[in-house]
Scaffold this active site. Structure first.
Site, PDB file in Angstrom:
ATOM      1  N   ASP A   1       0.749  -1.151   0.052  1.00  0.00           N
ATOM      2  CA  ASP A   1      -0.090  -0.043   0.059  1.00  0.00           C
ATOM      3  C   ASP A   1       0.827   1.284  -0.014  1.00  0.00           C
ATOM      4  O   ASP A   1       0.496   2.267  -0.722  1.00  0.00           O
ATOM      5  CB  ASP A   1      -0.718  -0.019   1.338  1.00  0.00           C
ATOM      6  CG  ASP A   1      -1.854  -0.993   1.325  1.00  0.00           C
ATOM      7  OD1 ASP A   1      -1.868  -1.918   0.208  1.00  0.00           O
ATOM      8  OD2 ASP A   1      -2.617  -1.499   2.129  1.00  0.00           O
TER       9      ASP A   1
ATOM     10  N   ASP B   1      -2.823   5.072  -2.759  1.00  0.00           N
ATOM     11  CA  ASP B   1      -2.075   3.914  -2.474  1.00  0.00           C
ATOM     12  C   ASP B   1      -1.586   3.006  -3.513  1.00  0.00           C
ATOM     13  O   ASP B   1      -2.277   2.956  -4.645  1.00  0.00           O
ATOM     14  CB  ASP B   1      -3.303   3.173  -1.646  1.00  0.00           C
ATOM     15  CG  ASP B   1      -3.674   3.413  -0.204  1.00  0.00           C
ATOM     16  OD1 ASP B   1      -3.204   4.429   0.196  1.00  0.00           O
ATOM     17  OD2 ASP B   1      -4.085   2.628   0.381  1.00  0.00           O
TER      18      ASP B   1
ATOM     19  N   HIS C   1      -8.338  -0.635  -3.572  1.00  0.00           N
ATOM     20  CA  HIS C   1      -7.120  -1.215  -4.067  1.00  0.00           C
ATOM     21  C   HIS C   1      -7.748  -2.383  -5.139  1.00  0.00           C
ATOM     22  O   HIS C   1      -8.794  -2.817  -5.010  1.00  0.00           O
ATOM     23  CB  HIS C   1      -6.513  -2.216  -2.805  1.00  0.00           C
ATOM     24  CG  HIS C   1      -5.897  -1.436  -1.939  1.00  0.00           C
ATOM     25  ND1 HIS C   1      -5.638  -1.631  -0.746  1.00  0.00           N
ATOM     26  CD2 HIS C   1      -5.675  -0.014  -1.925  1.00  0.00           C
ATOM     27  CE1 HIS C   1      -4.932  -0.830   0.162  1.00  0.00           C
ATOM     28  NE2 HIS C   1      -5.121   0.133  -0.473  1.00  0.00           N
TER      29      HIS C   1
ATOM     30  N   ASP D   1      -6.165  -5.121  -6.083  1.00  0.00           N
ATOM     31  CA  ASP D   1      -5.717  -6.462  -6.188  1.00  0.00           C
ATOM     32  C   ASP D   1      -6.909  -7.577  -5.753  1.00  0.00           C
ATOM     33  O   ASP D   1      -6.533  -8.711  -5.654  1.00  0.00           O
ATOM     34  CB  ASP D   1      -4.534  -6.732  -5.525  1.00  0.00           C
ATOM     35  CG  ASP D   1      -4.353  -5.978  -4.384  1.00  0.00           C
ATOM     36  OD1 ASP D   1      -5.447  -5.754  -3.622  1.00  0.00           O
ATOM     37  OD2 ASP D   1      -3.505  -5.885  -3.547  1.00  0.00           O
TER      38      ASP D   1
ATOM     39  N   CYS E   1      -1.199  -8.531  -0.857  1.00  0.00           N
ATOM     40  CA  CYS E   1      -1.008  -7.057   0.014  1.00  0.00           C
ATOM     41  C   CYS E   1       0.072  -7.271   1.127  1.00  0.00           C
ATOM     42  O   CYS E   1       0.906  -6.258   1.332  1.00  0.00           O
ATOM     43  CB  CYS E   1      -2.367  -7.087   0.845  1.00  0.00           C
ATOM     44  SG  CYS E   1      -3.769  -7.163   0.012  1.00  0.00           S
TER      45      CYS E   1
END
Length: 385
Positions: free
Chosen positions: A135, A213, A262, A264, A369
């Site tokens: 991040d 991020d 995010h 992902d 992550c």
């Protein structure tokens, strides 16, 4: 700290640094990562030491159901319960051992007590945790970029990685920090609420200043893909576009997620020509044209997992099954409990390596992550010309 200049040498008086003036001409950067799939050689893995529930703030609450935000508000600033830490730590240790058994160098951040209070002239907060280096730092080639994150409780998160960053810099890496955001009220929509299905999409962030991020970006050589989210605004995307310059292109992926945060668990690059997409969040007919020749692989419905405590404590949705880590173009680490994903990866020609990291979810994620690619064996290429 004073310095003494000698011919060809800049030396710190206390002896902590001795860097030749022309060092950059002779160093080979230990940082080298251009995409998500070249053979992985070195990685940073987060740690659980000192983890605390994030401090209450609208930008934290906006990605959670109201009942979860209320519970989090009561726990804000306190350490995570031992039962959560111990189960996650056991799985994390096994994951690190797996990476090392594959010949991958693993670096770890310094422990931090995240209950300590800090602030700026405009606000104060406590910390969160060091579990997700993906991040706070973005690796582009031989450069590590510290990102301007929108959560106040993560303002100083990269400081626990500074010994590693300084080591990489001394050995030849480029090290950049995006402008530190002010994070004042002007950055956040005061009347924000999660949009209902069918309503126009909107986000809690204004365009007051650049924030993003790194986990909202994925890399495919000279092309990057990004989702605008509740932690990444247009100014943040534009800052990175200008910083990288004309040698790179950034493509936005539209997300239908009502609480985007995010990329992902939405859009995952697997190998040249193959991308995994979330059918709930992605309309494949609206993907960027550059992907027209790629195989669009639809993620299977996540395997139901009856973990009541996890459902209450996790800050991640059910699509964490997509949060996988490519070791190379074939091998991929995926969660052992998500059997549907493991079978799908095999069907698509990959070699999944099952591993446990289910109980890492309360701390922000899973394999992708929890890691930051530092070095992958490969060169900068364009995969869309």
């Amino acid at each position: 700290m004073a310095v003494v200049r000698r011919p060809g040498i800049l030396t710190a008086v206390d002896g902590n640094a001795r860097i030749p003036d022309n060092a950059a001409e002779h160093l080979v950067s230990p940082v080298n990562s251009h995409n998500e799939w070249d053979p992985l050689e070195e990685v940073i893995v987060g740690c659980l030491d000192g983890a605390a529930f994030p401090s209450k703030h609208p930008v934290v609450d906006c990605n959670m159901p109201p009942w979860a935000a209320r519970l989090l508000g009561l726990a804000a600033g306190f350490r995570y319960p031992r039962v959560l830490i111990e189960r996650a730590q056991q799985e994390l240790d096994q994951f690190v051992t797996l990476l090392q058994s594959l010949g991958i160098t693993v670096r770890r951040p310094d422990p931090v007590d995240h209950r300590r209070r800090f602030g700026t002239p405009d606000w104060s907060s406590r910390g969160f945790c060091n579990t997700c280096p993906r991040d706070s730092m973005l690796v582009i080639g031989d450069e590590i970029i510290e990102t301007p994150m929108a959560w106040p409780c993560r303002y100083f998160e990269t400081h626990s990685y500074r010994p590693i960053l300084k080591d990489y810099f001394r050995r030849g890496a480029r090290w950049t920090a995006a402008p530190e955001p002010q994070l004042t009220d002007e950055l956040f929509e005061s009347n924000f609420r999660i949009p209902e299905a069918g309503e126009p999409m909107w986000h809690i962030l204004t365009e007051f200043e650049p924030v993003f991020d790194a986990a909202d970006f994925v890399r495919a050589g000279r092309d990057l893909f990004v989702t605008r989210s509740n932690v990444t605004n247009r100014m943040g995307i534009e800052w990175l576009r200008r910083h990288l310059g004309p040698g790179y292109r950034i493509h936005e992926i539209e997300s239908r997620c009502r609480t985007p945060m995010h990329i992902d668990t939405t859009f995952v690059l697997l190998s040249p020509g193959k991308v995994l997409v979330n059918p709930e969040y992605i309309d494949v007919d609206r993907l960027p044209d550059v992907l027209s020749s790629w195989d669009i692989l639809i993620a299977p419905e996540p395997t139901p997992i009856d973990e009541r405590l996890l459902k209450v404590t996790s800050m991640c949705g059910k699509w964490l099954s997509m949060n996988i880590l490519m070791i190379d173009e074939k091998r991929v680490i995926a969660e052992r409990h998500h059997t549907g994903m493991l079978r799908a990866l095999e069907k698509w020609g990959f070699e999944p390596i099952p591993c446990d990291l289910l109980h890492y979810a309360p701390f922000g994620g899973s394999f992708h992550c929890a890691t930051l690619d530092i070095r992958r064996r490969g060169t900068l290429e364009s995969y869309f010309d």
